[in-house]
Design an enzyme around this catalytic site. Structure first.
Site, mmCIF file in Angstrom:
data_model
loop_
_atom_site.group_PDB
_atom_site.id
_atom_site.type_symbol
_atom_site.label_atom_id
_atom_site.label_comp_id
_atom_site.label_asym_id
_atom_site.label_seq_id
_atom_site.Cartn_x
_atom_site.Cartn_y
_atom_site.Cartn_z
ATOM 1 N N CYS A 1 0.874 -1.156 0.000
ATOM 2 C CA CYS A 1 0.000 0.000 0.000
ATOM 3 C C CYS A 1 0.916 1.212 0.000
ATOM 4 O O CYS A 1 2.118 1.084 0.170
ATOM 5 C CB CYS A 1 -0.836 0.015 1.270
ATOM 6 S SG CYS A 1 -1.747 -1.516 1.538
ATOM 7 N N ARG B 1 0.962 1.830 -5.960
ATOM 8 C CA ARG B 1 1.188 0.782 -4.976
ATOM 9 C C ARG B 1 -0.081 -0.001 -4.653
ATOM 10 O O ARG B 1 -0.035 -0.999 -3.922
ATOM 11 C CB ARG B 1 1.749 1.382 -3.691
ATOM 12 C CG ARG B 1 3.054 2.107 -3.896
ATOM 13 C CD ARG B 1 3.468 2.816 -2.634
ATOM 14 N NE ARG B 1 4.091 1.911 -1.695
ATOM 15 C CZ ARG B 1 5.392 1.689 -1.617
ATOM 16 N NH1 ARG B 1 6.217 2.307 -2.431
ATOM 17 N NH2 ARG B 1 5.885 0.853 -0.741
ATOM 18 N N TRP C 1 -3.673 -1.950 -1.315
ATOM 19 C CA TRP C 1 -3.688 -3.196 -2.085
ATOM 20 C C TRP C 1 -4.003 -4.269 -1.061
ATOM 21 O O TRP C 1 -3.205 -4.547 -0.173
ATOM 22 C CB TRP C 1 -2.331 -3.432 -2.739
ATOM 23 C CG TRP C 1 -2.322 -4.609 -3.661
ATOM 24 C CD1 TRP C 1 -2.802 -4.666 -4.930
ATOM 25 C CD2 TRP C 1 -1.792 -5.918 -3.386
ATOM 26 N NE1 TRP C 1 -2.608 -5.922 -5.464
ATOM 27 C CE2 TRP C 1 -1.985 -6.711 -4.540
ATOM 28 C CE3 TRP C 1 -1.178 -6.495 -2.283
ATOM 29 C CZ2 TRP C 1 -1.588 -8.035 -4.617
ATOM 30 C CZ3 TRP C 1 -0.776 -7.822 -2.356
ATOM 31 C CH2 TRP C 1 -0.990 -8.576 -3.521
ATOM 32 N N ASN D 1 1.404 -0.003 5.715
ATOM 33 C CA ASN D 1 1.829 -0.759 4.531
ATOM 34 C C ASN D 1 2.594 -1.976 5.038
ATOM 35 O O ASN D 1 3.564 -1.806 5.773
ATOM 36 C CB ASN D 1 2.718 0.138 3.662
ATOM 37 C CG ASN D 1 3.530 -0.641 2.635
ATOM 38 O OD1 ASN D 1 4.651 -0.270 2.334
ATOM 39 N ND2 ASN D 1 2.982 -1.702 2.106
ATOM 40 N N GLY D 2 2.149 -3.162 4.663
ATOM 41 C CA GLY D 2 2.846 -4.367 5.120
ATOM 42 C C GLY D 2 1.853 -5.374 5.662
ATOM 43 O O GLY D 2 0.650 -5.273 5.400
ATOM 44 N N GLU E 1 7.055 -13.368 -21.242
ATOM 45 C CA GLU E 1 6.664 -11.972 -21.024
ATOM 46 C C GLU E 1 5.393 -11.630 -21.807
ATOM 47 O O GLU E 1 4.512 -10.921 -21.311
ATOM 48 C CB GLU E 1 7.836 -11.050 -21.410
ATOM 49 C CG GLU E 1 7.541 -9.555 -21.443
ATOM 50 C CD GLU E 1 7.082 -8.957 -20.116
ATOM 51 O OE1 GLU E 1 7.065 -9.667 -19.109
ATOM 52 O OE2 GLU E 1 6.706 -7.774 -20.115
ATOM 53 N N LYS F 1 2.026 -10.295 -20.064
ATOM 54 C CA LYS F 1 1.420 -9.006 -20.415
ATOM 55 C C LYS F 1 -0.053 -9.185 -20.752
ATOM 56 O O LYS F 1 -0.895 -8.421 -20.308
ATOM 57 C CB LYS F 1 2.105 -8.378 -21.648
ATOM 58 C CG LYS F 1 3.414 -7.681 -21.449
ATOM 59 C CD LYS F 1 3.337 -6.275 -20.919
ATOM 60 C CE LYS F 1 3.433 -6.245 -19.430
ATOM 61 N NZ LYS F 1 4.683 -6.562 -18.810
ATOM 62 N N GLU G 1 -2.085 -10.036 -17.601
ATOM 63 C CA GLU G 1 -2.164 -8.915 -16.652
ATOM 64 C C GLU G 1 -3.241 -7.908 -17.018
ATOM 65 O O GLU G 1 -3.972 -7.446 -16.169
ATOM 66 C CB GLU G 1 -0.839 -8.139 -16.646
ATOM 67 C CG GLU G 1 0.255 -8.704 -15.799
ATOM 68 C CD GLU G 1 1.486 -7.810 -15.833
ATOM 69 O OE1 GLU G 1 1.997 -7.491 -14.764
ATOM 70 O OE2 GLU G 1 1.956 -7.427 -16.935
ATOM 71 N N HIS H 1 5.273 -31.468 -25.319
ATOM 72 C CA HIS H 1 5.208 -32.206 -24.053
ATOM 73 C C HIS H 1 4.036 -31.778 -23.186
ATOM 74 O O HIS H 1 4.047 -31.993 -21.984
ATOM 75 C CB HIS H 1 6.526 -32.033 -23.285
ATOM 76 C CG HIS H 1 7.701 -32.579 -24.022
ATOM 77 N ND1 HIS H 1 7.866 -33.917 -24.285
ATOM 78 C CD2 HIS H 1 8.758 -31.950 -24.601
ATOM 79 C CE1 HIS H 1 8.976 -34.103 -24.973
ATOM 80 N NE2 HIS H 1 9.537 -32.914 -25.186
ATOM 81 N N LYS I 1 1.689 -1.879 -8.924
ATOM 82 C CA LYS I 1 2.972 -1.696 -9.614
ATOM 83 C C LYS I 1 4.140 -2.129 -8.758
ATOM 84 O O LYS I 1 5.140 -2.625 -9.254
ATOM 85 C CB LYS I 1 3.117 -0.217 -9.995
ATOM 86 C CG LYS I 1 4.377 0.080 -10.759
ATOM 87 C CD LYS I 1 4.077 0.660 -12.109
ATOM 88 C CE LYS I 1 5.273 0.664 -13.022
ATOM 89 N NZ LYS I 1 5.314 -0.563 -13.845
HETATM 90 C C1 G6P Z 1 4.509 -6.217 -10.099
HETATM 91 C C2 G6P Z 1 4.235 -5.466 -11.370
HETATM 92 C C3 G6P Z 1 5.067 -6.032 -12.517
HETATM 93 C C4 G6P Z 1 6.539 -6.032 -12.142
HETATM 94 C C5 G6P Z 1 6.795 -6.761 -10.823
HETATM 95 C C6 G6P Z 1 8.206 -6.551 -10.319
HETATM 96 O O1 G6P Z 1 4.007 -7.505 -10.198
HETATM 97 O O2 G6P Z 1 2.862 -5.531 -11.695
HETATM 98 O O3 G6P Z 1 4.875 -5.254 -13.680
HETATM 99 O O4 G6P Z 1 7.272 -6.643 -13.152
HETATM 100 O O5 G6P Z 1 5.916 -6.265 -9.805
HETATM 101 O O6 G6P Z 1 8.364 -5.209 -9.968
HETATM 102 P P1 G6P Z 1 9.740 -4.460 -9.918
HETATM 103 O O7 G6P Z 1 9.406 -3.059 -9.490
HETATM 104 O O8 G6P Z 1 10.576 -5.174 -8.879
HETATM 105 O O9 G6P Z 1 10.360 -4.518 -11.251
#
Ligand code: G6P
Length: 607
Positions: free
Chosen positions: A2, A27, A74, A98-99, A479, A483, A486, A502, A602
């Protein structure tokens, strides 16, 4: 995780709290809330969902005060509804957190036995009650905080205000970041320097276990043993201006289109365009002679690390292991004497990555970090910082951070390959040349935006998507799938192309999209076979390749996205772009919240 903010101010505090929360919304955005002191009483406004809901609430029911705290959530413990939204308050205190308080259940049981009534499902409410419990027993706020901190297990950054105390805000941290900001007769605490940037540029980062008392224009800091300590105050270079979308519909779209520029900035900060030499920051150890490198990261940053492993092993012949940080930190991997460990993070605050870094430190490793936020915890705790010059990334789905992370890894690979005597001067020149060309090629790739959007509109209709790649294209497949998942909520899997037979081949039915990252090059012939296997089973192949690849395989594909021919070395950076655009346009077609997708945040500062 958060975002939290606390302000001991001398002007109306609500607009300042809201502005700070806007900068912390990355956050988490399950709910938001603020509490202030009005005539000595704690008053608060909270709202489920995004910050704009709280703003609307405040328009209807304004709040005064010059002292306050704020929170953007969050959800971890308790549903993301208004009742569980912070601040948590009682007649004596209001708290934002936060935590995770790991021992909140026994604390809650104990406090309930003592007659305190809980109203939420959160772990944080136990902190508010514990504080009130101590205050009821005639403790001063400082004593109550000390006694409370001594009982808490887990990770936290806290900001607390006290009924009747317009002169006081207390903050504490253990495991979660907290910064103190020094203003003109005002004091601030916040989860990061970005939140404090519009308020002040004078920042002090609390260290593990620290707590601070903001009063009378002074922030007094205590360590985990309650001893008074001084922590250095630094000048933050972060901009106080809120970052705009620059005419784009979404931050993610803007950030995708910024990539030619920020890749170029990052290349130039490591690679001299005249001499073609890569220079790394001074690090006090001979990186070329480390026996092994352990790479660790989360999410998209981990996939960058996987690409880095291919480069460092094949070019520099350096043994590399790569793990997701949440596994690495508990795997108790034996790390060799004289070894190095590399952590990759956009935010520099991801708790699993930070914990993995600390584990590697206990193992005597030299700590390298590729980080976008230069003032973050991971950047500060690393021995050697390798910055990415992506600029602020606001969209939750990482785009430009990923390609700049890859750019730094590519520079590192060239430098180590050279220092370890594994490439000839001619090869070094060619690899450097490929990186220097990259921004131009990336700009050409982005010209395919319309064509990619048309294909993405088809994807928006489907249930499952398979991404395939070999070599450095395998992490790209991972990736691509991440994406898409997400931001469009379509189920997707990334697989090494050779592994499809497999298992995942069973998923392919008539029309299942199979996205193949397949530039021509050494592994292309192998990929051809896999594409044909998919097409033979009704798979709708979407092929990302170059002109040579199209000539050979275009007939088997439903769609071809033709990218410029490039040195296979830089292909992962280039192929990231259409992968991002596909997910972006699929999400736009589906009408999801591209920049703030559901359940995500994020920066993940909880385990
Ligand atoms: C979250 C974000 C991702 C990111 C990951 C790692 O899951 O949604 O987009 O890749 O955290 O975050 P960082 O800030 O350590 O790259």
């Amino acid at each position: 995780m958060c975002g939290i903010i606390g302000i001991l101010g001398n002007r109306p505090v609500v607009p300042l709290l809201i502005d700070a929360l806007k900068r912390l919304e990355y956050r988490g955005y399950d709910s938001a809330g603020i509490a202030t002191l009005v005539n000595g009483h704690i008053d608060r406004r909270r709202a489920q969902g995004k910050l704009q809901n709280l703003e609307a609430r405040l328009d209807r029911e304004p709040l005064g005060g010059t002292v306050g705290i704020g929170h953007t959530r969050w959800a971890t413990h308790g549903r993301p509804n208004e009742a569980n939204a912070h601040p948590h308050a009682n007649e004596r205190v209001a708290v934002v957190h936060n935590g995770i308080i790991e021992n909140f259940r026994p604390l809650r049981a104990e406090l309930e036995q003592n007659g305190r009534r809980f109203e939420t499902e959160t772990d944080t409410e136990a902190v508010a009650h514990l504080l009130a419990h101590h205050l009821d027993r005639q403790m001063t706020p400082e004593e109550a905080v000390m006694a409370t901190l001594a009982r808490l297990e887990g990770a936290f950054a806290l900001a607390i205000i006290f009924a009747g105390r317009h002169d006081l805000v207390i903050g504490a941290r253990r495991g979660s970041p907290l910064a103190v900001g020094y203003g003109d007769g005002e004091l601030f605490i916040g989860s990061d320097a970005l939140a404090l940037a519009p308020l002040t540029s004078r920042i002090c980062y609390l260290e593990e276990g620290d707590w601070t008392v903001l009063r009378n224009g002074t922030a007094t800091i205590f360590d985990s043993h309650n001893r008074r300590v001084d922590r250095p105050i630094s000048q933050t270079r972060l901009s106080g201006a809120l970052i705009g979308k620059g005419g784009y519909r979404h931050y993610m779209q803007k950030e995708i289109f910024e990539q030619p520029a920020v890749i170029g900035d990052t290349v130039r900060s490591y690679l001299n365009p005249l001499t073609r030499e890569v220079t790394l920051p001074e690090c006090g150890v001979d990186l070329a002679s480390v026996p092994r490198l352990a790479i660790s990261a989360c999410g998209t940053a981990f996939y960058a690390g996987l690409v880095g492993r291919y480069w460092l092993e094949s070019l520099a012949r350096l043994p590399v292991e790569a793990d997701v940080a949440s596994e690495f930190r508990y795997r108790e991997a034996p790390l060799p004497e004289g070894g190095a460990a590399l952590f990759i993070s956009q935010s520099g605050e991801t708790i699993d990555t930070l914990a993995a870094l600390r584990y590697a430190k206990t193992q005597g490793q030299h700590i390298l970090a590729i980080v976008n936020q230069a003032e973050s915890a991971i950047a500060r705790e690393a021995d050697t910082l390798l910055p990415t010059l992506a600029g602020p990334e606001i969209g939750v789905a990482s785009t430009k951070a990923f390609t700049t992370q890859l750019t730094v890894l590519a520079c590192l690979a060239i430098r180590l390959a050279h220092d370890r005597g594994r490439i000839t001067p001619t090869q070094r020149l060619a690899l450097s040349e490929a990186l220097i060309e990259l921004p131009t090629l990336a700009a050409q790739v982005l010209q395919h935006d319309e064509a990619v959007a048309a294909i993405a509109r088809e994807l928006a209709e489907v249930r499952d998507v398979l991404y395939l790649g070999r070599g450095t294209m395998y992490p790209l497949a991972l990736e691509g799938a991440l994406k898409l998942k997400e931001i469009s909520y379509i189920h997707a899997d990334g697989y090494p192309a050779g592994e499809m037979k497999h298992g995942p081949i069973a998923l392919i039915e008539d029309g299942t999209p199979v996205i193949v990252c397949g530039p021509s090059g050494p592994l292309f012939e192998k990929t051809v076979g896999n594409v044909q296997e998919a097409a033979a089973r009704g798979g709708r192949v979407i092929l990302l390749t170059d002109a040579a690849g199209r000539a050979e395989l275009g007939d088997s594909a439903a769609h071809v996205i033709e990218l410029p021919s490039a040195d296979p070395f830089v292909a992962p950076i280039l192929y990231a772009l259409p992968i991002q655009l596909l997910a972006y346009h699929a999400a736009v077609t589906k009408g999801t919240d591209v920049d703030q997708p559901r359940n995500l945040a994020k920066s993940v500062t909880v385990e």
